[in-house]
Design a protein around this motif. Structure first.
Motif, PDB file in Angstrom:
ATOM      1  N   GLU A  20      45.810  41.352  38.238  1.00  0.00           N
ATOM      2  CA  GLU A  20      45.382  42.553  37.633  1.00  0.00           C
ATOM      3  C   GLU A  20      43.940  42.394  37.133  1.00  0.00           C
ATOM      4  OE1 GLU A  20      47.492  43.107  33.684  1.00  0.00           O
ATOM      5  OE2 GLU A  20      49.330  43.055  34.827  1.00  0.00           O
ATOM      6  N   ARG A  21      43.345  41.396  36.726  1.00  0.00           N
ATOM      7  CA  ARG A  21      42.002  41.218  36.608  1.00  0.00           C
ATOM      8  C   ARG A  21      41.215  41.275  38.001  1.00  0.00           C
ATOM      9  NH1 ARG A  21      39.758  35.819  34.204  1.00  0.00           N
ATOM     10  NH2 ARG A  21      39.512  35.241  36.071  1.00  0.00           N
ATOM     11  N   ASN A  22      41.554  40.798  38.956  1.00  0.00           N
ATOM     12  CA  ASN A  22      40.966  40.740  40.253  1.00  0.00           C
ATOM     13  C   ASN A  22      40.729  42.246  40.770  1.00  0.00           C
ATOM     14  OD1 ASN A  22      39.757  40.138  42.693  1.00  0.00           O
ATOM     15  ND2 ASN A  22      41.567  39.561  43.686  1.00  0.00           N
ATOM     16  N   GLY A  23      42.184  43.112  40.519  1.00  0.00           N
ATOM     17  CA  GLY A  23      42.126  44.332  40.848  1.00  0.00           C
ATOM     18  C   GLY A  23      41.056  45.205  40.033  1.00  0.00           C
ATOM     19  N   ASP A  24      40.869  44.946  38.788  1.00  0.00           N
ATOM     20  CA  ASP A  24      39.709  45.491  37.952  1.00  0.00           C
ATOM     21  C   ASP A  24      38.559  45.364  38.440  1.00  0.00           C
ATOM     22  OD1 ASP A  24      41.743  46.748  36.365  1.00  0.00           O
ATOM     23  OD2 ASP A  24      41.404  45.063  34.527  1.00  0.00           O
ATOM     24  N   LEU A  25      38.354  43.835  38.730  1.00  0.00           N
ATOM     25  CA  LEU A  25      36.861  43.568  39.360  1.00  0.00           C
ATOM     26  C   LEU A  25      36.535  44.118  40.610  1.00  0.00           C
ATOM     27  CD1 LEU A  25      36.887  39.992  38.439  1.00  0.00           C
ATOM     28  CD2 LEU A  25      35.504  41.281  37.367  1.00  0.00           C
ATOM     29  N   GLY A  26      37.668  44.362  41.462  1.00  0.00           N
ATOM     30  CA  GLY A  26      37.376  44.985  42.672  1.00  0.00           C
ATOM     31  C   GLY A  26      36.970  46.787  42.705  1.00  0.00           C
ATOM     32  N   LEU A  27      37.856  47.202  41.486  1.00  0.00           N
ATOM     33  CA  LEU A  27      37.448  48.655  41.156  1.00  0.00           C
ATOM     34  C   LEU A  27      35.885  48.492  40.611  1.00  0.00           C
ATOM     35  CD1 LEU A  27      38.191  51.351  40.894  1.00  0.00           C
ATOM     36  CD2 LEU A  27      39.019  50.940  38.587  1.00  0.00           C
ATOM     37  N   LYS A  28      35.528  47.639  39.910  1.00  0.00           N
ATOM     38  CA  LYS A  28      34.190  47.626  39.454  1.00  0.00           C
ATOM     39  C   LYS A  28      33.104  47.593  40.550  1.00  0.00           C
ATOM     40  CE  LYS A  28      32.517  46.175  35.202  1.00  0.00           C
ATOM     41  NZ  LYS A  28      32.619  45.212  34.075  1.00  0.00           N
ATOM     42  N   VAL A  29      33.556  46.769  41.534  1.00  0.00           N
ATOM     43  CA  VAL A  29      32.602  46.356  42.520  1.00  0.00           C
ATOM     44  C   VAL A  29      32.443  47.851  43.481  1.00  0.00           C
ATOM     45  CG1 VAL A  29      32.408  45.279  44.866  1.00  0.00           C
ATOM     46  CG2 VAL A  29      32.974  44.027  42.707  1.00  0.00           C
ATOM     47  N   GLN A  30      33.519  48.460  43.572  1.00  0.00           N
ATOM     48  CA  GLN A  30      33.455  49.716  44.243  1.00  0.00           C
ATOM     49  C   GLN A  30      32.446  50.922  43.477  1.00  0.00           C
ATOM     50  OE1 GLN A  30      37.440  50.899  44.983  1.00  0.00           O
ATOM     51  NE2 GLN A  30      37.848  49.689  46.601  1.00  0.00           N
ATOM     52  N   MET A  31      32.653  50.924  42.264  1.00  0.00           N
ATOM     53  CA  MET A  31      31.975  51.651  41.394  1.00  0.00           C
ATOM     54  C   MET A  31      30.454  51.442  41.585  1.00  0.00           C
ATOM     55  SD  MET A  31      34.506  52.009  38.111  1.00  0.00           S
ATOM     56  CE  MET A  31      33.356  52.506  36.890  1.00  0.00           C
ATOM     57  N   LEU A  32      30.196  50.087  41.501  1.00  0.00           N
ATOM     58  CA  LEU A  32      28.819  49.678  41.565  1.00  0.00           C
ATOM     59  C   LEU A  32      28.142  50.085  42.939  1.00  0.00           C
ATOM     60  CD1 LEU A  32      28.987  46.338  39.444  1.00  0.00           C
ATOM     61  CD2 LEU A  32      27.742  48.470  38.738  1.00  0.00           C
ATOM     62  N   GLU A  33      29.056  49.748  43.869  1.00  0.00           N
ATOM     63  CA  GLU A  33      28.495  49.995  45.405  1.00  0.00           C
ATOM     64  C   GLU A  33      28.298  51.476  45.444  1.00  0.00           C
ATOM     65  OE1 GLU A  33      31.869  48.357  47.609  1.00  0.00           O
ATOM     66  OE2 GLU A  33      30.710  46.464  48.127  1.00  0.00           O
ATOM     67  N   GLN A  34      28.939  52.362  44.836  1.00  0.00           N
ATOM     68  CA  GLN A  34      28.814  53.628  45.029  1.00  0.00           C
ATOM     69  C   GLN A  34      27.546  54.101  44.225  1.00  0.00           C
ATOM     70  OE1 GLN A  34      30.429  56.038  46.668  1.00  0.00           O
ATOM     71  NE2 GLN A  34      29.101  57.631  45.993  1.00  0.00           N
ATOM     72  N   GLU A  35      27.491  53.650  43.053  1.00  0.00           N
ATOM     73  CA  GLU A  35      26.155  53.920  42.289  1.00  0.00           C
ATOM     74  C   GLU A  35      24.882  53.404  43.103  1.00  0.00           C
ATOM     75  OE1 GLU A  35      25.925  52.435  38.218  1.00  0.00           O
ATOM     76  OE2 GLU A  35      27.866  52.568  37.893  1.00  0.00           O
ATOM     77  N   LEU A  36      24.976  52.136  43.657  1.00  0.00           N
ATOM     78  CA  LEU A  36      23.843  51.830  44.523  1.00  0.00           C
ATOM     79  C   LEU A  36      23.416  52.571  45.841  1.00  0.00           C
ATOM     80  CD1 LEU A  36      21.760  49.547  45.337  1.00  0.00           C
ATOM     81  CD2 LEU A  36      23.568  48.486  46.660  1.00  0.00           C
TER      82      LEU A  36
END
Length: 92
Positions: A20-36
């Protein structure tokens, strides 16, 4: 046997929590990549919209504008030309 089953159940619970935590971190990474990507796109747009060279009026025109605004100004043509050189050097 019960002890082994209990230990397996605990490990299974921990593993689920990690997934679950890994999935949340994956989502966070995707969001940060989009912001970048958006920030880079904005930066390129800003870089393209900024003039690369500042264009200043002629010294005589600036001196006339200064004299019109400040009748008693003691600046002369050499002062204005020097100021323009300073400004042009600062924009390079």
């Amino acid at each position: 046997m019960k002890e082994a089953n209990r230990q397996l159940a605990e490990w299974d619970t921990e593993l689920n929590q990690l997934h679950e935590r890994n999935g949340d971190l994956g989502l966070k990474v995707q969001m940060l990549e989009q912001e970048l990507k958006e920030a880079r796109r904005d930066r390129e747009a800003n870089k393209n919209s900024v003039p690369t060279v500042a264009e200043f009026p002629e010294p005589a025109d600036l001196l006339n504008q200064l004299k019109a605004r400040r009748k008693k100004s003691r600046a002369d043509m050499v002062d204005i030309a020097t100021l323009l050189e300073i400004l042009e050097a600062a924009t390079d």
